[in-house]
Write a protein that holds these residues in place. Structure first.
Motif, PDB file in Angstrom:
ATOM      1  N   LEU A 311      10.671   3.189   1.560  1.00 11.12           N
ATOM      2  CA  LEU A 311      10.294   3.708   2.511  1.00 11.12           C
ATOM      3  C   LEU A 311       8.500   3.096   2.923  1.00 11.12           C
ATOM      4  CD1 LEU A 311       9.194   7.095   2.012  1.00 11.12           C
ATOM      5  CD2 LEU A 311      10.337   6.012   0.055  1.00 11.12           C
ATOM      6  N   ARG A 312       8.167   3.083   4.250  1.00  5.83           N
ATOM      7  CA  ARG A 312       7.237   3.247   3.919  1.00  5.83           C
ATOM      8  C   ARG A 312       6.049   4.129   4.264  1.00  5.83           C
ATOM      9  NH1 ARG A 312       5.036  -1.227   7.446  1.00  5.83           N
ATOM     10  NH2 ARG A 312       3.147  -0.565   7.810  1.00  5.83           N
ATOM     11  N   LEU A 313       5.154   4.730   2.966  1.00  2.00           N
ATOM     12  CA  LEU A 313       4.271   5.517   3.088  1.00  2.00           C
ATOM     13  C   LEU A 313       3.013   5.794   3.598  1.00  2.00           C
ATOM     14  CD1 LEU A 313       4.020   5.832  -1.030  1.00  2.00           C
ATOM     15  CD2 LEU A 313       5.175   7.079   0.194  1.00  2.00           C
ATOM     16  N   ASP A 314       2.659   4.624   3.961  1.00  2.00           N
ATOM     17  CA  ASP A 314       1.469   4.952   5.272  1.00  2.00           C
ATOM     18  C   ASP A 314       1.984   5.763   6.385  1.00  2.00           C
ATOM     19  OD1 ASP A 314       1.983   1.928   6.413  1.00  2.00           O
ATOM     20  OD2 ASP A 314       2.993   2.267   5.321  1.00  2.00           O
ATOM     21  N   VAL A 342       1.760   0.233   2.339  1.00  2.02           N
ATOM     22  CA  VAL A 342       2.976   0.236   1.003  1.00  2.02           C
ATOM     23  C   VAL A 342       4.034   0.673   1.038  1.00  2.02           C
ATOM     24  CG1 VAL A 342       2.902   0.539  -1.075  1.00  2.02           C
ATOM     25  CG2 VAL A 342       0.149   0.449   0.029  1.00  2.02           C
ATOM     26  N   THR A 343       4.734  -0.295   1.081  1.00  2.00           N
ATOM     27  CA  THR A 343       5.872   0.105   0.363  1.00  2.00           C
ATOM     28  C   THR A 343       6.572   0.560  -0.167  1.00  2.00           C
ATOM     29  OG1 THR A 343       7.113  -1.155   2.530  1.00  2.00           O
ATOM     30  CG2 THR A 343       8.628  -0.466   1.127  1.00  2.00           C
ATOM     31  N   MET A 376      -5.023   5.436   1.463  1.00  6.56           N
ATOM     32  CA  MET A 376      -3.869   4.827   0.603  1.00  6.56           C
ATOM     33  C   MET A 376      -4.079   3.179   0.389  1.00  6.56           C
ATOM     34  SD  MET A 376       0.091   5.319   0.695  1.00  6.56           S
ATOM     35  CE  MET A 376       0.265   5.577   2.470  1.00  6.56           C
ATOM     36  N   SER A 377      -4.074   3.118  -0.924  1.00  9.29           N
ATOM     37  CA  SER A 377      -3.916   1.578  -1.143  1.00  9.29           C
ATOM     38  C   SER A 377      -2.830   1.615  -1.941  1.00  9.29           C
ATOM     39  CB  SER A 377      -5.673   1.665  -1.961  1.00  9.29           C
ATOM     40  OG  SER A 377      -5.457   1.966  -2.584  1.00  9.29           O
ATOM     41  N   ARG A 378      -2.740  -0.259  -2.755  1.00  6.85           N
ATOM     42  CA  ARG A 378      -2.202  -0.308  -3.874  1.00  6.85           C
ATOM     43  C   ARG A 378      -2.638  -0.806  -4.575  1.00  6.85           C
ATOM     44  NH1 ARG A 378       3.700  -3.483  -2.868  1.00  6.85           N
ATOM     45  NH2 ARG A 378       4.324  -4.703  -5.316  1.00  6.85           N
ATOM     46  N   GLU A 379      -2.090  -0.745  -6.287  1.00  5.56           N
ATOM     47  CA  GLU A 379      -3.105  -1.415  -7.474  1.00  5.56           C
ATOM     48  C   GLU A 379      -1.747  -1.052  -8.692  1.00  5.56           C
ATOM     49  OE1 GLU A 379      -6.882   0.483 -10.174  1.00  5.56           O
ATOM     50  OE2 GLU A 379      -6.512   0.769  -7.809  1.00  5.56           O
ATOM     51  N   ASP A 380      -1.800  -1.998  -9.135  1.00  8.38           N
ATOM     52  CA  ASP A 380      -1.222  -2.318 -10.434  1.00  8.38           C
ATOM     53  C   ASP A 380       0.260  -1.718 -10.264  1.00  8.38           C
ATOM     54  OD1 ASP A 380      -3.955  -3.073 -11.816  1.00  8.38           O
ATOM     55  OD2 ASP A 380      -4.280  -1.202 -12.020  1.00  8.38           O
ATOM     56  N   GLY A 381       1.000  -1.640  -9.496  1.00  7.66           N
ATOM     57  CA  GLY A 381       2.369  -1.659  -8.816  1.00  7.66           C
ATOM     58  C   GLY A 381       2.324  -0.041  -8.803  1.00  7.66           C
TER      59      GLY A 381
END
Length: 463
Positions: A311-314, A342-343, A376-381
């Protein structure tokens, strides 16, 4: 009796010692017999050569006396035979037994060979096994045979008795030491057993003292840790019951009081409506409490995702902000969003409740006209969500407890801010269920930040 660990330990140790001592006894006898036989053979050959030399050097007139003296040797049977097998002289060494010589043994020595072997007993002659040395010699130009058979069995018997005495003493001494050592080993286990019985009766205040650094010491430390955990659980259970009773009692008291007032008190229509509104609000609070308790119980008992999917968290966070518009608009708060697309992998309904609870908390504890930030961001999985408000904050000593059920930083339990202390507990359970983490940082009077980390892939694929 044998069911006792102490008795079993002692019996096993004694059995091990006895088996070891028996093996040691057999090995010692075997090694001693081999060494004695090897040494005795060399000594008997050297002795025989001296006898032969004495007979050859003796004058003919004293030869009979010399031979009698030679064969009369204590502890050794000596026999001299001529080439026809006739006994020239014999000495039994005090044993009272004659050494039988076979024809083939005689023939070997008469022909100049040296015989090394055992005494060959027959029906007329019997005795314990013993070895025999045969040496050839010449006397007055005729061949003769000298046989020597030492009584080494007596020596072996003495050695057996001595060894058996020593090993028996070792067994007795070892058994006594084992009795003491086993008590030293079993005593902590007995203490643990008694402590476990006390714990089974509800006594969680047990602390066992131990200075041991072995496995039993580790077991005692583990038991103390278990007792400490059970004390904490018992305290949590007690606090949980008290908190539930408190949360239920307050609205019930209000409902009861205002219901009686409606029935017995003369009042205006406006007062009546106000009382009914209070009764309705308190009933709704009881309903929320029961719903949250049920949800918390379900989450604690079942840690699996119900409907996992990508799902798209944003987008989910934007929907949560829109759904909370009445709350932040009423206080003049303007949310600030900085959301990376981010999915992630998770349960949509559960995660939506996480964002709803955290955003509503930020709105509740923000001053009028304040602001909240959602990033919200994506980092290290992981998808990393940060929710920041600039309200009065949380004291440092309260931060470790905010995820505990019914815990409220507001000690006075001000119900102007609606809540029952279960929201953050539910959030923590949902995040844990997603194999994620949540942490809170706060500077009182400045800001409070909740950071949530959710895996963007199923845990199985991450591993």
């Amino acid at each position: 009796m044998t069911k006792s660990l102490y008795v079993r330990t002692v019996l096993i140790f004694i059995a091990a010692v006895m088996i070891s001592l028996i093996m040691a006894f057999i090995l010692a006898i075997h090694m001693y017999s081999s060494n004695v036989k090897s040494m005795a053979e060399g000594q008997m050959i050297a002795l025989g050569k001296k006898m032969i030399s004495g007979m050859n050097e003796a004058p003919p007139s004293s030869l009979p006396n010399i031979i009698r003296n030679i064969v009369d040797l204590p502890g050794t049977r000596v026999k001299i035979l001529d080439e026809n097998g006739k006994t020239i002289a014999y000495g039994d060494g005090g044993s009272g037994k004659e050494t039988p010589i076979l024809q083939k043994q005689l023939a070997l020595v008469i022909q100049g060979g040296v015989y090394r072997g055992k005494v060959a007993y027959n029906k007329e002659h019997s005795g314990p096994p013993s070895f025999l040395i045969g040496l050839p010699f010449q006397m007055e130009g005729k061949p003769y045979a000298l046989y020597i058979s030492p009584e080494i069995n007596k020596l072996l018997d003495e050695f057996r008795k001595f060894t058996l005495t020593v090993l028996t003493s070792v067994l007795i001494t070892g058994s006594l030491l084992i009795l003491l050592a086993a008590r030293y080993i079993v005593k902590p286990v007995q203490r643990l057993t008694e402590a476990a019985k006390r714990m089974a009766k509800g006594d969680f205040g047990i602390v066992l003292q131990s200075r041991r650094r072995d496995e039993l010491g580790a077991l005692t430390a583990g038991f103390n840790e278990m007792a400490r955990s059970l004390r904490m659980l018992d305290k949590l259970r007690s606090d949980f019951v008290n908190n539930v009773a408190h949360e239920i009692q307050s609205p019930l008291t209000s409902i009861t009081g205002f219901s009686k007032a409606l029935r017995t008190k003369q009042m205006s229509e406006e007062e009546r409506r106000q009382y009914l509104t209070i009764i309705e609000e308190e009933s709704q609070r009881l309903s929320r409490l029961s719903t949250n308790l049920l949800q918390l119980s379900v989450l604690q008992q079942n840690s699996k995702l119900h409907h996992p999917a990508y799902l798209r968290l944003d987008e989910q966070l934007r929907r949560s902000i829109i759904a909370s518009e009445p709350q932040w608009s009423a206080k003049g708060i303007q949310p600030e969003l900085e959301l990376e697309a981010v999915t992630a992998y998770g349960d949509a309904d559960s995660l939506e409740q996480v964002w709803h609870n955290l955003i509503n908390n930020s709105i509740k504890f923000s001053p009028a006209g304040g602001r909240i930030e959602i990033t919200m961001s994506r980092e290290d999985g992981f998808a990393i969500v940060g929710i920041t408000d600039y309200g009065h904050g949380i004291e440092p000593d309260e931060l470790p407890h905010i995820f505990t059920p019914f815990y409220k930083a507001d000690k006075s339990r001000d119900y102007a801010v609606k809540g029952n202390g279960l929201g953050l507990s539910i959030v923590k359970e949902i995040v844990d269920m997603h194999r994620g983490t949540i942490e809170a940082k706060s500077r009182p009077g400045v800001q409070t930040v909740f950071t949530v980390r959710i895996p963007v892939q199923p845990v199985e694929e991450i591993v």
